[in-house]
Design an enzyme around this catalytic site. Sequence first.
Site, PDB file in Angstrom:
ATOM      1  N   HIS A 151       0.848  -1.195   0.000  1.00  0.00           N
ATOM      2  CA  HIS A 151       0.000   0.000   0.000  1.00  0.00           C
ATOM      3  C   HIS A 151       0.882   1.243   0.000  1.00  0.00           C
ATOM      4  O   HIS A 151       1.939   1.270   0.637  1.00  0.00           O
ATOM      5  CB  HIS A 151      -0.882   0.013   1.255  1.00  0.00           C
ATOM      6  N   GLY A 302     -21.032  15.466  -1.335  1.00  0.00           N
ATOM      7  CA  GLY A 302     -20.948  15.225  -2.769  1.00  0.00           C
ATOM      8  C   GLY A 302     -19.539  15.159  -3.293  1.00  0.00           C
ATOM      9  O   GLY A 302     -19.323  15.020  -4.503  1.00  0.00           O
TER      10      GLY A 302
END
Length: 345
Positions: A151, A302
Amino acid sequence: AALLAAFGGARRRRGRAAVKAGFVSMCRPSEPEDSIRRRFEQVVATAQEEICAAIEAVDGKGKFSRDGYMREGGAGGGLARVMADGNVFEKAGIALSVVYGEMPEAALKAASERGADRVGDKLPPGGKVPFFACGLSSVMHPKNPNCPTMHFNYRYFETDAGSWWFGGGTDITPSYLDEEDMRHFHGTYKHVCDKYDKSWYPRFKKEADEYFLIAHRGETRGLGGIFFDDFSEESKDKHLAFAKDCLEAVPKAYVPILEKHKNDGFTEAQKEWQLLRRGRYTEFNLVYDRGTVFGMKMLPSGVGRIETILMSLPENAKWKYMHEPEPGSPEAEIMEIFRHPREWA
């Protein structure tokens, strides 16, 4: 060696020129060309293309998809690259994002350890902090239990209050211990850190061991690497150069380990152990990972994108009730290090 050589000399310069020529910035048009925002975006965009190419070469079959999106108004967006069911990789994803938005206090706490201190003034109840963020995040899950998961995440934040900071790191999560692999991986990042400050590697290695702790299990997710956050003690140019060098080190640190183990044989029991460790990986990412928590907190505004937020999760994982590895087994050997981290470089 041939794979690593592909990242040097004329070939690398041509690759970077191609990325620069074909890349469409997701920053606002009003951002100056020499701004740290655009320069960091270019660094991570170049790294995304180069790392994808290196991983495709190792895999031999899998190809990264290309899922680009822009947010309304043309300010911000992302590019998600995902490989599934390759020869080597079950799933590998590398996501670039550029975000303009407003952070509620809960998201600010996930974005920075310093939380509301990053605002400059006291945040009123229900208040939000206008910010810019750009980052590149990746998780790679191989099929073979002898190949570790890897990662990395490198990011840059600014708030309208004038605060800025870098964060990130690269870490490795093997299911089985190969000490030579760990010395190579950690040694690669020690070399990068030492170029800037010899205190950085031990400092960031310790921070990785502490950050990647699965507190409710009393064990780390993997065998660490480097991790840093709220990093703004040097000039922006020095931080940018360090992030660039760390990203360029990803193939150097990871590819040789993959090449060494990708054709190793393994048993069903070893595969099951890998899946159990994938379960631990999932627990950490959903409970503690700041990037996941930040993304989730931003969804109501959003700005977040759920598919990208959860891209890090493996396709397969497993949980067994009260499972403990057999004493004296290779599984018990690495579990002891998950519970008591060691030094590798």
